[in-house]
Design a protein around this motif. Structure first.
Motif, short mmCIF file in Angstrom:
data_model
loop_
_atom_site.label_atom_id
_atom_site.label_comp_id
_atom_site.label_asym_id
_atom_site.label_seq_id
_atom_site.Cartn_x
_atom_site.Cartn_y
_atom_site.Cartn_z
N PRO A 208 4.42 -1.18 9.56
CA PRO A 208 3.14 -1.68 9.04
C PRO A 208 3.32 -2.99 8.29
N VAL A 209 2.35 -3.90 8.46
CA VAL A 209 2.38 -5.21 7.83
C VAL A 209 1.27 -5.27 6.78
N CYS A 258 10.08 4.42 3.85
CA CYS A 258 11.05 3.52 3.24
C CYS A 258 11.58 2.52 4.27
N ASN A 259 11.79 1.29 3.82
CA ASN A 259 12.41 0.24 4.63
C ASN A 259 11.67 -0.04 5.94
N ALA A 260 10.35 0.22 5.96
CA ALA A 260 9.59 0.00 7.20
C ALA A 260 8.53 -1.06 7.04
N VAL A 261 8.19 -1.43 5.81
CA VAL A 261 7.05 -2.30 5.56
C VAL A 261 7.48 -3.76 5.57
N MET A 282 9.29 -4.05 -8.97
CA MET A 282 9.48 -2.78 -8.28
C MET A 282 10.92 -2.31 -8.42
N LYS A 283 11.87 -3.24 -8.37
CA LYS A 283 13.27 -2.87 -8.56
C LYS A 283 13.50 -2.30 -9.95
N ILE A 284 12.87 -2.91 -10.96
CA ILE A 284 13.03 -2.43 -12.33
C ILE A 284 12.46 -1.02 -12.48
N LYS A 285 11.39 -0.73 -11.75
CA LYS A 285 10.76 0.60 -11.81
C LYS A 285 11.51 1.65 -11.00
N GLY A 286 12.61 1.26 -10.35
CA GLY A 286 13.36 2.20 -9.54
C GLY A 286 12.79 2.44 -8.16
N GLN A 287 12.07 1.47 -7.62
CA GLN A 287 11.45 1.61 -6.30
C GLN A 287 12.18 0.77 -5.26
N GLU A 288 13.51 0.69 -5.36
CA GLU A 288 14.29 -0.16 -4.45
C GLU A 288 14.12 0.23 -2.99
N ARG A 289 13.97 1.51 -2.71
CA ARG A 289 13.90 1.94 -1.32
C ARG A 289 12.57 1.57 -0.66
N TYR A 290 11.59 1.15 -1.47
CA TYR A 290 10.30 0.74 -0.91
C TYR A 290 10.16 -0.79 -0.84
N ILE A 291 11.23 -1.50 -1.12
CA ILE A 291 11.16 -2.97 -1.14
C ILE A 291 10.85 -3.48 0.27
N PRO A 292 9.79 -4.29 0.46
CA PRO A 292 9.46 -4.82 1.79
C PRO A 292 10.19 -6.12 2.07
#
Length: 560
Positions: A208-209, A258-261, A282-292
């Motif tokens: 997804p974009v 994760c890792n799809a966007v 997002m990295k600071i919040k611990g959301q590294e696996r959702y980084i687009p």
């Protein structure tokens, strides 16, 4: 005498009646158009009020236009219309008189589904009759659609750009468009008690974009792009950054696999930096696996980062949005160095907090920073004048020409000290120092390469190294841009330290300028950003400069 008196009396009476008649008809000729104008104005105001009420209460994203950009037909009465309302999400087009009826008859595309206790794996197709895009083909028989001058054929409004002829509509094909890989279907987002939940969606190769568009960037293409992407995709994945911050928009990534966007940023380099800062949060919040991964559609003035990553020097609508999405899908993932710029003011009694910036493109002190500072001050006074990329560059050219005559930054080498990885550099006579992270600078100039006729170390945007160059003035910068001169290459380093000993000098980080007094500027590596590189936008002169660079290196290796 009595007869003559009676005649004169009747003549006077007739004259009086004629005068009153003339006055009456004169007043009618004046008052009647005024009354008609007032009545028309009241009717127009009433009609506009009704239209606004429909727009406000409707689930469609209605917009009114005085002239459609292509031949259009009302979806209710099937009559040809020049002006009327259109929905930017589902593509409905109606005349003003049919607006209320169309709002009741036709549903808009679903952006998410409500929970009813069951599983959602599919949803009914949503086809709209007529007004198909120009030069579109039927998904079944591959023949051209919309060729007849009337409301004909069908268009699939659920965001994948499919069209179908009337005779093929009765037996829809199972073939789908490639844009379904970028589309976020309504059943993938579940609305349950005002909370958005992600429903597992297992389409193969799904990426997804998310579209982030800044409507205030550059040449004002943002509004048009927002409408086109909302029409092609699910509106829930299209965001206007003038109404919502990137940090809030990117929270949609946490609802997706994760890792799809992939994220497409429509704006200038400043908008890209804004989005990358939100990704760092997002990295600071611990959301590294959702980084687009981030792609760029350049709408700004300089667009140097976009040029470096292969997305071009500027977008003016020459490429359709379908091709843009295709390019985003096919782009390769790379890393981009991001740097921390720490500015500490000098003085024993200095109580100001140090300034901290994040650099993606370049840092500079000297004439180019002065041009940016003058441009920024002028734009703050009259922002309405700076709505065109050509006008912006013309203003930059004016201030550059002015600096060639005034030379406000001369003798910079006597005012600053430069250290590269702790080693002090002896500076020649300079007016400016530029610290580069990317290959392009100044709106399309490959500054580190210069003319390309001298051997020099390879410059990359992901190697943890900065390139530091000097310029002799604004005229020298102009010579470098047209490949008539080389910059003064001062070296490469992992850490750059610049000390401004006296006076006040203009500085800038990624086009954000300010006037700075005595200080110490320290540039260190901060993090990496996940970007997308498109190899199809490399210009001919870029390719030739790269080949010349490789040729010079080969000759150097042979000499060694």
């Amino acid at each position: 005498l009595s007869g003559s008196g009676m005649a004169s009396g009747s003549g006077a009476a007739f004259s009086a009646v004629a005068d009153w008649s003339l006055v009456f008809w004169t007043l009618c000729s004046v008052i009647l158009p005024v009354l008609i104008t007032l009545w028309c104005s009241c009717q127009r105001s009433r009609r506009q009020m009704l239209i606004r009420d429909i727009f406000r209460m409707s689930k469609h994203d209605w917009h009114y236009t005085d002239l459609f950009g292509q031949p259009s037909y009302c979806c209710v009465c099937a009559q040809h219309i020049l002006r009327g309302a259109f929905c930017s999400c589902c593509g409905l087009r109606v005349s003003e008189g049919c607006l209320k009826k169309a709002d009741q008859l036709f549903l808009c595309k679903e952006i998410m589904m409500r929970s009813n206790g069951g599983a959602h794996s599919s949803m009914p197709h949503h086809w709209i009759r007529g007004n198909v895009p120009l030069c579109s083909c039927c998904m079944v028989c591959r023949q051209q659609c919309g060729t007849q001058p009337k409301l004909c054929d069908y268009r699939y409004c659920e965001g994948v750009g499919l069209c179908m002829r009337k005779w093929c509509y009765l037996q829809p094909s199972q073939r789908v468009s490639s844009f379904q890989h970028t589309f976020l279907p309504a059943f993938a987002l579940l609305l349950c008690d005002t909370v958005k939940l992600f429903v597992p969606y297992c389409r193969k190769h799904w990426m997804p974009v998310i579209i982030l568009a800044n409507t205030r960037s550059g040449n004002n293409m943002g509004e048009t792009l927002l409408r086109e992407f909302k029409n092609l995709l699910n509106p829930v994945q299209v965001f206007d950054l003038s109404k919502i911050t990137p940090a809030k928009a990117l929270q949609l990534c946490t609802l997706l696999p994760c890792n799809a966007v992939r994220v497409l940023v429509c704006g200038g380099d400043g908008t890209v930096g804004w989005v990358l800062d939100a990704i760092d949060e997002m990295k600071i919040k611990g959301q590294e696996r959702y980084i687009p991964q981030v792609a760029i559609l350049p709408l700004g003035t300089g667009n140097d980062l976009s040029n470096t990553l292969g997305w071009g020097a500027g977008y003016a609508g020459e490429v359709p949005v379908e091709q843009i999405l295709q390019n985003v899908m096919e782009a390769d993932g790379i890393k981009l160095d991001r740097w921390k710029v720490h500015v500490t003011n000098k003085g024993y009694y200095n109580l100001r907090k140090p300034k901290v910036f994040t650099m993606n493109n370049y840092f500079s002190v000297g004439p180019d920073a002065l041009m940016a500072l003058n441009f920024h001050a002028h734009r703050e006074k009259t922002p309405s004048l700076f709505s065109s990329r050509i006008i912006n560059k013309a203003v930059y050219f004016f201030y550059g020409t002015k600096d060639c005559l005034v030379q406000e930054c001369k003798d910079l080498n006597k005012k600053v000290e430069l250290e590269l990885d702790g080693e002090k550099i002896e500076l020649p006579s300079l007016e400016g120092i530029i610290v580069l992270n990317i290959g392009y600078w100044g709106g399309g100039c490959r500054l580190w390469e210069g003319r390309g006729d001298e051997p020099y170390p390879l410059a990359r945007h992901d190697d943890g190294l900065l390139e530091v160059v000097g310029v002799h003035g604004s005229f020298h910068c102009a010579q470098i841009q047209v490949k008539l001169a080389n910059p003064v290459r001062l070296g490469q380093a992992h850490t750059v330290r610049l000390i401004l000993k006296s006076s006040k000098m203009p500085m800038q980080v990624d086009g954000e300028p300010w006037a700075q007094g005595p200080c110490t500027v320290t540039i260190t590596h901060k993090t990496h950003a996940l970007m997308l590189y498109h190899s199809g936008e490399q210009a001919d002169d870029d390719a030739s400069s790269m080949s010349e660079q490789d040729h010079v290196r080969e000759q150097t290796d042979e000499d060694v």
